[in-house]
Design an enzyme around this catalytic site. Structure first.
Site, PDB file in Angstrom:
ATOM      1  N   GLU A  93      25.095  -6.585  -2.215  1.00 22.11           N
ATOM      2  CA  GLU A  93      24.117  -4.772  -2.251  1.00 22.11           C
ATOM      3  C   GLU A  93      23.987  -3.953  -0.841  1.00 22.11           C
ATOM      4  O   GLU A  93      22.902  -4.453  -0.955  1.00 22.11           O
ATOM      5  CB  GLU A  93      24.138  -3.937  -3.824  1.00 22.11           C
ATOM      6  CG  GLU A  93      25.324  -5.266  -4.636  1.00 22.11           C
ATOM      7  CD  GLU A  93      25.078  -4.684  -5.777  1.00 22.11           C
ATOM      8  OE1 GLU A  93      24.690  -5.540  -6.533  1.00 22.11           O
ATOM      9  OE2 GLU A  93      25.022  -3.463  -5.910  1.00 22.11           O
ATOM     10  N   CYS A 106      18.933  -0.385   2.422  1.00 19.88           N
ATOM     11  CA  CYS A 106      17.958  -1.599   2.101  1.00 19.88           C
ATOM     12  C   CYS A 106      19.096  -2.878   1.572  1.00 19.88           C
ATOM     13  O   CYS A 106      20.760  -2.198   1.449  1.00 19.88           O
ATOM     14  CB  CYS A 106      17.953  -1.180   0.254  1.00 19.88           C
ATOM     15  SG  CYS A 106      17.543  -2.733  -0.023  1.00 19.88           S
ATOM     16  N   CYS A 113      20.273 -14.248  -6.135  1.00 18.51           N
ATOM     17  CA  CYS A 113      18.861 -14.932  -5.486  1.00 18.51           C
ATOM     18  C   CYS A 113      18.286 -16.216  -6.496  1.00 18.51           C
ATOM     19  O   CYS A 113      18.813 -15.862  -7.373  1.00 18.51           O
ATOM     20  CB  CYS A 113      17.959 -13.810  -5.782  1.00 18.51           C
ATOM     21  SG  CYS A 113      15.684 -13.944  -5.598  1.00 18.51           S
ATOM     22  N   CYS A 117      12.720 -14.355 -10.784  1.00 22.88           N
ATOM     23  CA  CYS A 117      11.612 -13.282 -11.049  1.00 22.88           C
ATOM     24  C   CYS A 117      12.141 -12.711 -12.214  1.00 22.88           C
ATOM     25  O   CYS A 117      13.269 -12.720 -12.502  1.00 22.88           O
ATOM     26  CB  CYS A 117      11.163 -12.301 -10.504  1.00 22.88           C
ATOM     27  SG  CYS A 117      10.424 -12.047  -8.653  1.00 22.88           S
ATOM     28  N   CYS A 120      13.838  -8.718 -13.003  1.00 22.52           N
ATOM     29  CA  CYS A 120      14.215  -8.426 -11.808  1.00 22.52           C
ATOM     30  C   CYS A 120      16.163  -8.894 -11.913  1.00 22.52           C
ATOM     31  O   CYS A 120      16.103  -9.970 -12.170  1.00 22.52           O
ATOM     32  CB  CYS A 120      14.344  -8.962 -10.255  1.00 22.52           C
ATOM     33  SG  CYS A 120      14.999  -9.208  -9.010  1.00 22.52           S
ATOM     34  N   GLY A 164      18.548 -11.096  -2.634  1.00 20.36           N
ATOM     35  CA  GLY A 164      17.894 -12.224  -2.279  1.00 20.36           C
ATOM     36  C   GLY A 164      16.902 -12.269  -1.030  1.00 20.36           C
ATOM     37  O   GLY A 164      15.300 -11.324  -1.657  1.00 20.36           O
ATOM     38  N   GLU A 165      16.361 -13.723  -1.154  1.00 22.02           N
ATOM     39  CA  GLU A 165      14.458 -14.225  -0.800  1.00 22.02           C
ATOM     40  C   GLU A 165      14.517 -14.718   0.402  1.00 22.02           C
ATOM     41  O   GLU A 165      15.242 -15.554   1.262  1.00 22.02           O
ATOM     42  CB  GLU A 165      14.085 -15.128  -1.791  1.00 22.02           C
ATOM     43  CG  GLU A 165      12.863 -15.616  -1.034  1.00 22.02           C
ATOM     44  CD  GLU A 165      11.584 -14.616  -0.627  1.00 22.02           C
ATOM     45  OE1 GLU A 165      11.884 -13.923  -1.127  1.00 22.02           O
ATOM     46  OE2 GLU A 165      11.898 -14.169   0.889  1.00 22.02           O
ATOM     47  N   ASN A 295      11.841  -0.600 -13.309  1.00 25.53           N
ATOM     48  CA  ASN A 295      13.327   0.216 -13.104  1.00 25.53           C
ATOM     49  C   ASN A 295      13.982  -0.740 -13.952  1.00 25.53           C
ATOM     50  O   ASN A 295      14.067  -1.791 -13.686  1.00 25.53           O
ATOM     51  CB  ASN A 295      13.832   0.374 -12.030  1.00 25.53           C
ATOM     52  CG  ASN A 295      13.480   0.976 -11.117  1.00 25.53           C
ATOM     53  OD1 ASN A 295      12.708   2.095 -11.042  1.00 25.53           O
ATOM     54  ND2 ASN A 295      12.526   0.593  -9.613  1.00 25.53           N
ATOM     55  N   CYS A 337      15.353  -0.771  -7.040  1.00 26.92           N
ATOM     56  CA  CYS A 337      14.814  -2.321  -6.650  1.00 26.92           C
ATOM     57  C   CYS A 337      15.301  -2.624  -8.114  1.00 26.92           C
ATOM     58  O   CYS A 337      14.812  -2.398  -8.793  1.00 26.92           O
ATOM     59  CB  CYS A 337      13.201  -1.397  -6.134  1.00 26.92           C
ATOM     60  SG  CYS A 337      12.599  -1.070  -4.489  1.00 26.92           S
TER      61      CYS A 337
HETATM   62  N1  SAH Z   1      13.318 -10.916  -2.657  1.00 28.34           N
HETATM   63  C1  SAH Z   1      12.298 -10.411  -2.117  1.00 28.34           C
HETATM   64  C2  SAH Z   1      13.507  -8.643  -1.159  1.00 28.34           C
HETATM   65  C3  SAH Z   1      14.371  -8.328  -2.833  1.00 28.34           C
HETATM   66  S1  SAH Z   1      13.114  -7.341  -3.966  1.00 28.34           S
HETATM   67  C4  SAH Z   1      11.105  -9.678  -3.042  1.00 28.34           C
HETATM   68  O1  SAH Z   1      11.520 -10.365  -3.694  1.00 28.34           O
HETATM   69  O2  SAH Z   1       9.992  -9.233  -1.845  1.00 28.34           O
HETATM   70  C5  SAH Z   1      12.310  -5.788  -3.767  1.00 28.34           C
HETATM   71  C6  SAH Z   1      11.099  -5.371  -4.453  1.00 28.34           C
HETATM   72  O3  SAH Z   1      11.345  -5.240  -6.003  1.00 28.34           O
HETATM   73  C7  SAH Z   1      10.450  -6.524  -4.664  1.00 28.34           C
HETATM   74  O4  SAH Z   1       9.177  -5.900  -4.603  1.00 28.34           O
HETATM   75  C8  SAH Z   1      10.530  -6.464  -6.299  1.00 28.34           C
HETATM   76  O5  SAH Z   1       9.604  -7.192  -7.163  1.00 28.34           O
HETATM   77  C9  SAH Z   1      10.910  -5.411  -6.773  1.00 28.34           C
HETATM   78  N2  SAH Z   1      12.055  -5.586  -8.159  1.00 28.34           N
HETATM   79  C10 SAH Z   1      12.447  -6.663  -8.628  1.00 28.34           C
HETATM   80  N3  SAH Z   1      13.176  -6.112  -9.890  1.00 28.34           N
HETATM   81  C11 SAH Z   1      12.705  -4.432  -9.781  1.00 28.34           C
HETATM   82  C12 SAH Z   1      13.075  -3.925 -10.982  1.00 28.34           C
HETATM   83  N4  SAH Z   1      12.796  -4.182 -12.236  1.00 28.34           N
HETATM   84  N5  SAH Z   1      11.850  -2.934 -11.115  1.00 28.34           N
HETATM   85  C13 SAH Z   1      11.379  -2.177 -10.167  1.00 28.34           C
HETATM   86  N6  SAH Z   1      10.991  -2.852  -8.821  1.00 28.34           N
HETATM   87  C14 SAH Z   1      11.654  -4.802  -9.047  1.00 28.34           C
HETATM   88 FE1  SF4 Z   2      12.667 -11.911  -7.326  1.00 32.16          FE
HETATM   89 FE2  SF4 Z   2      12.981 -10.583  -5.100  1.00 32.16          FE
HETATM   90 FE3  SF4 Z   2      14.536 -12.636  -5.775  1.00 32.16          FE
HETATM   91 FE4  SF4 Z   2      15.023 -10.118  -7.516  1.00 32.16          FE
HETATM   92  S1  SF4 Z   2      15.665 -10.536  -4.981  1.00 32.16           S
HETATM   93  S2  SF4 Z   2      14.416 -12.302  -7.775  1.00 32.16           S
HETATM   94  S3  SF4 Z   2      12.305  -9.561  -6.924  1.00 32.16           S
HETATM   95  S4  SF4 Z   2      12.798 -12.981  -5.236  1.00 32.16           S
END
Ligand code: SAH
Ligand code: SF4
Length: 353
Positions: A93, A106, A113, A117, A120, A164-165, A295, A337
């Site tokens: 996406e 974005c 991923c 977390c 997420c 993804g990371e 979110n 996000c």
């Molecule tokens: N994997 C990387 C980049 C993608 S996530 C990372 O984790 O940094 C991008 C951002 O979205 C991160 O800062 C993450 O903490 C945030 N995020 C993940 N799930 C979310 C949610 N449900 N609501 C708001 N932000 C979220």
């Molecule tokens: Fe965590 Fe970022 Fe991976 Fe979502 S995309 S699981 S926030 S590392």
């Protein structure tokens, strides 16, 4: 993944032409590079500067490698969410957010991923595979092309904050970054490219050592070690203390500052005491903090705090460092996000394309 034209740098294109066509003058490689990255053609047949025979040989030798739009959803706020199909049938996406004449892409760095977390949705996919450099840069090429955007005429930002990371696919991410900022190609400004990490410490050091690199954002999301372990199990391996030390020694360029992202979860990490601990963590760093109220999503066991709580948190952090509240973009199309998880067929959203 199979080799493809998109993702090759100028030298690799030169070698490719040598291999498939033999003895072609070196300016042909430049023409191919220009067509792919500057003019953003969608196939080798469209490289009109090449003789027909060369075009055909090139098209027959290897796939072009641009992703295709499988679905596109458009939000009431102008955000577009693309489900893009890759050569092997998998999809990722990409979200395009227009704002005040600027456009932010974005993009994703992996399919799914591996970092788990708990807030997420992408985490629920697990890791399917890394994206190639061509697939990472290709998201920008494709979405820019279908929207008629170029770095020459608009301010384009790219954030690696989709699926993804990025630091677990650093080699490909850095190659994609080099392709995106090359003035002979896409021509994006290096200052408009940002990568966000959950805190893969050894890779942060490697990123810092790379001469050309995206800006660094760190998903902090907690104010204590225990809380962060709970929300981001990756902390069990890469401790919060060590993460903050890595931030302190990170080689920032003169124009750069770190960004910390902090997802606010109601009653979990959003108290005044949390805000004060965040201040202590970041106080002496050249940085800013972006707050994101959660979110929500099906399967996410947390709630979004109210606006007054978010405000109070911001006021405390702002005393120490610049602190902003990121407004959610594309909530109605699940593009915000943490919401990037391919939608099931029965999804009720209107499909544009
Ligand atoms: N994997 C990387 C980049 C993608 S996530 C990372 O984790 O940094 C991008 C951002 O979205 C991160 O800062 C993450 O903490 C945030 N995020 C993940 N799930 C979310 C949610 N449900 N609501 C708001 N932000 C979220
Ligand atoms: Fe965590 Fe970022 Fe991976 Fe979502 S995309 S699981 S926030 S590392």
């Amino acid at each position: 993944m199979e080799q493809a034209l998109v993702g090759m740098d100028a030298a690799e294109i030169g070698q490719l032409l040598e291999r498939v066509c033999g003895g072609v003058p070196s300016f042909r490689a430049r023409q191919v590079y220009e067509a792919v990255y500057r003019r953003r053609v969608s196939g080798a047949e469209e490289i009109s500067t090449l003789p027909r025979e060369l075009r055909e040989r090139l098209a027959g030798a290897l796939p072009f490698g641009l992703p295709e739009t499988e679905r596109c959803y458009e939000s009431a706020d102008g955000t577009k969410r693309y489900l893009l199909k890759l050569a092997d049938g998998k999809s990722v996406e990409t979200v395009l957010m227009p704002e005040d004449g600027r456009y932010t892409f974005c993009i994703s760095s992996q399919v799914g991923c591996p970092v788990n977390c708990r807030f997420c949705l992408t985490a629920l996919l697990g890791l399917e595979r890394n994206l190639t450099a061509g697939e990472i840069a290709g998201q920008v090429l494709h979405v820019a092309a279908v929207n008629g955007l170029s770095a020459e005429t608009s301010k384009l930002n790219v954030v690696m904050m989709g699926q993804g990371e990025p630091l677990l696919n650093l080699e490909n991410v850095l190659k994609a970054a080099r392709l995106l900022v090359d003035p002979k190609g896409v021509g994006l400004s290096e200052r408009r490219l940002t990568l966000s990490t959950s805190g893969i410490i050894p890779k942060m050091m490697e990123l810092g050592g790379s001469p050309l690199r995206p800006k660094l954002a760190i998903s902090l999301n907690a104010s204590t070690e225990e809380q962060r372990r709970e929300l981001m199990p990756v902390t069990r391996k890469y401790h919060l203390n060590d993460l903050m030390e890595a931030c302190r020694v990170y080689p920032l360029r003169a124009w750069e500052r770190l960004t910390f992202e902090y997802v606010l979860l109601k009653g979990v990490n959003d108290t005044d005491a949390d805000a004060r601990r965040v201040v202590k963590l970041v106080a002496n760093l050249k940085c800013k903090v972006n707050l994101i109220a959660l979110n929500p999503g099906v399967g996410i066991p947390f709630e979004t705090p109210g606006a007054a709580r978010v405000d109070a948190f911001q006021r405390i952090v702002r005393r120490a460092v610049p602190c902003f509240v990121r407004k959610p973009r594309g909530l109605d199309i699940h593009a915000a996000c943490g919401q990037l998880k391919r939608m099931a067929e029965e999804n009720p959203l209107p499909i544009l394309r």
